[in-house]
Design a protein around this motif. Sequence first.
Motif, PDB file in Angstrom:
ATOM      1  N   UNK A 162      19.192  55.995 129.979  1.00 31.98           N
ATOM      2  CA  UNK A 162      20.584  55.916 129.521  1.00 31.98           C
ATOM      3  C   UNK A 162      21.120  57.280 129.079  1.00 31.98           C
ATOM      4  N   UNK A 163      20.221  58.186 128.700  1.00 26.47           N
ATOM      5  CA  UNK A 163      20.628  59.519 128.282  1.00 26.47           C
ATOM      6  C   UNK A 163      20.740  60.492 129.447  1.00 26.47           C
ATOM      7  N   UNK A 181      22.228  61.254 133.074  1.00 27.57           N
ATOM      8  CA  UNK A 181      23.324  60.802 133.930  1.00 27.57           C
ATOM      9  C   UNK A 181      23.067  61.069 135.414  1.00 27.57           C
ATOM     10  N   UNK A 182      21.897  61.581 135.736  1.00 25.20           N
ATOM     11  CA  UNK A 182      21.581  61.861 137.136  1.00 25.20           C
ATOM     12  C   UNK A 182      20.980  60.618 137.793  1.00 25.20           C
ATOM     13  N   UNK A 183      20.598  60.814 139.060  1.00 27.88           N
ATOM     14  CA  UNK A 183      19.965  59.714 139.768  1.00 27.88           C
ATOM     15  C   UNK A 183      18.620  59.343 139.146  1.00 27.88           C
ATOM     16  N   UNK A 184      17.944  60.328 138.587  1.00 28.75           N
ATOM     17  CA  UNK A 184      16.671  60.050 137.930  1.00 28.75           C
ATOM     18  C   UNK A 184      16.855  59.078 136.772  1.00 28.75           C
ATOM     19  N   UNK A 185      17.990  59.206 136.048  1.00 30.46           N
ATOM     20  CA  UNK A 185      18.270  58.279 134.959  1.00 30.46           C
ATOM     21  C   UNK A 185      18.460  56.860 135.454  1.00 30.46           C
ATOM     22  N   UNK A 186      19.156  56.716 136.577  1.00 30.48           N
ATOM     23  CA  UNK A 186      19.340  55.377 137.151  1.00 30.48           C
ATOM     24  C   UNK A 186      17.997  54.772 137.588  1.00 30.48           C
ATOM     25  N   UNK A 187      17.144  55.612 138.134  1.00 32.79           N
ATOM     26  CA  UNK A 187      15.833  55.129 138.556  1.00 32.79           C
ATOM     27  C   UNK A 187      14.993  54.681 137.356  1.00 32.79           C
ATOM     28  N   UNK A 188      15.055  55.453 136.285  1.00 38.09           N
ATOM     29  CA  UNK A 188      14.304  55.082 135.092  1.00 38.09           C
ATOM     30  C   UNK A 188      14.827  53.784 134.490  1.00 38.09           C
ATOM     31  N   UNK A 189      16.149  53.607 134.480  1.00 46.39           N
ATOM     32  CA  UNK A 189      16.712  52.376 133.937  1.00 46.39           C
ATOM     33  C   UNK A 189      16.316  51.161 134.769  1.00 46.39           C
ATOM     34  N   UNK A 190      16.391  51.303 136.079  1.00 47.36           N
ATOM     35  CA  UNK A 190      16.032  50.177 136.953  1.00 47.36           C
ATOM     36  C   UNK A 190      14.550  49.824 136.823  1.00 47.36           C
ATOM     37  N   UNK A 191      13.700  50.850 136.789  1.00 41.32           N
ATOM     38  CA  UNK A 191      12.265  50.604 136.636  1.00 41.32           C
ATOM     39  C   UNK A 191      11.949  50.011 135.277  1.00 41.32           C
ATOM     40  N   UNK A 192      12.623  50.486 134.237  1.00 39.54           N
ATOM     41  CA  UNK A 192      12.412  49.937 132.901  1.00 39.54           C
ATOM     42  C   UNK A 192      12.785  48.472 132.816  1.00 39.54           C
ATOM     43  N   UNK A 193      13.916  48.082 133.413  1.00 38.56           N
ATOM     44  CA  UNK A 193      14.303  46.675 133.422  1.00 38.56           C
ATOM     45  C   UNK A 193      13.272  45.825 134.162  1.00 38.56           C
ATOM     46  N   UNK A 194      12.756  46.348 135.278  1.00 38.11           N
ATOM     47  CA  UNK A 194      11.745  45.599 136.039  1.00 38.11           C
ATOM     48  C   UNK A 194      10.467  45.417 135.227  1.00 38.11           C
ATOM     49  N   UNK A 195      10.061  46.444 134.494  1.00 36.97           N
ATOM     50  CA  UNK A 195       8.847  46.337 133.685  1.00 36.97           C
ATOM     51  C   UNK A 195       9.030  45.357 132.526  1.00 36.97           C
ATOM     52  N   UNK A 196      10.199  45.364 131.897  1.00 39.00           N
ATOM     53  CA  UNK A 196      10.470  44.401 130.824  1.00 39.00           C
ATOM     54  C   UNK A 196      10.468  42.965 131.362  1.00 39.00           C
TER      55      UNK A 196
END
Length: 311
Positions: free
Chosen positions: A104-105, A107-122
Amino acid sequence: MDRRYGYSQEQYDRYVLSQDRSVVNKFQQKYWKTKQTLIKVTGKKEDEYVVASDADLDAKLEVFHSVQRTCMELLKVIEQYQIRICFLSQEENELGRFLRSQGSQDKTRAGKMMQATGKALCFSSQQRLALRSPLCRLYHEVETFRYRAVSDTLLTVNRMEQSRTEYRGALLWMKDVSQELDPDTFKQMEKFRKVQSQVRHSKTSFDKLKNDVCQKVDLLGASRCNLLSHVLTTYQTTLLHFWEKTSHTMAAIHESFKGYQPYEFTMIKSLQDPMNKLLDQGEKKKGKKKIKENTSKNTPDMDNHRVQGCK
């Protein structure tokens, strides 16, 4: 029929057992039973024919002890499995939350990837906890099976072992009496017949308990197979649903990441100490100074030679 006494052998055995209840007779029975117990405990060799006659019973006892041991091991494994599932789910959830907060901090594509992966892990950590329900049911079913079925069979096995000890002790007693038997002596023959009646009585009791043990062990094995096939089916179904949901989620994230430019990383295989690095740099500088000094010394001599040659 026993013509000498006018009644059958079975009636004679009952008569002997009812009449011969003296203290000496009870003491002798306990003596030979204790002797047989010592032979069993010390591991001394017994009569091979007597041991061979109980081969089928010993095979059933091996099956029973295997069921008894594996039930305890299965309970321990299920308990440890549940602990590890909870620990893995907690760690997976913590990793997912960390990736979401960091993404969330960014704003690049890497941030979007981390958010998507984090949601999947949760999501995966929450779905993993669904495995605890069939495991808890399996634990309780096996525990109930052990407390009821296995314990009941164990009581029958213990009674059978006591009866077998009495029977083999009576055989030892009869063997000892037969070695001193004199057919012409009425008292010795009467004593032998009394011991023989005791052997028959012990064998009848032992055969009944032996049959009970074999039947209960067969029923115990069939009950365990039925129990595990029924309960493990629920666990297997829950596990398949878990993997289907998580695999679909991960596959969707993988598809959304297609087209992203991958990063190139260079891995440092060894780290150099800063002090050693400074020393190496100092030695290099000293080497360069020496080279400059040597070249400066050699240059004037060449010029002198050139001047003298011109003259």
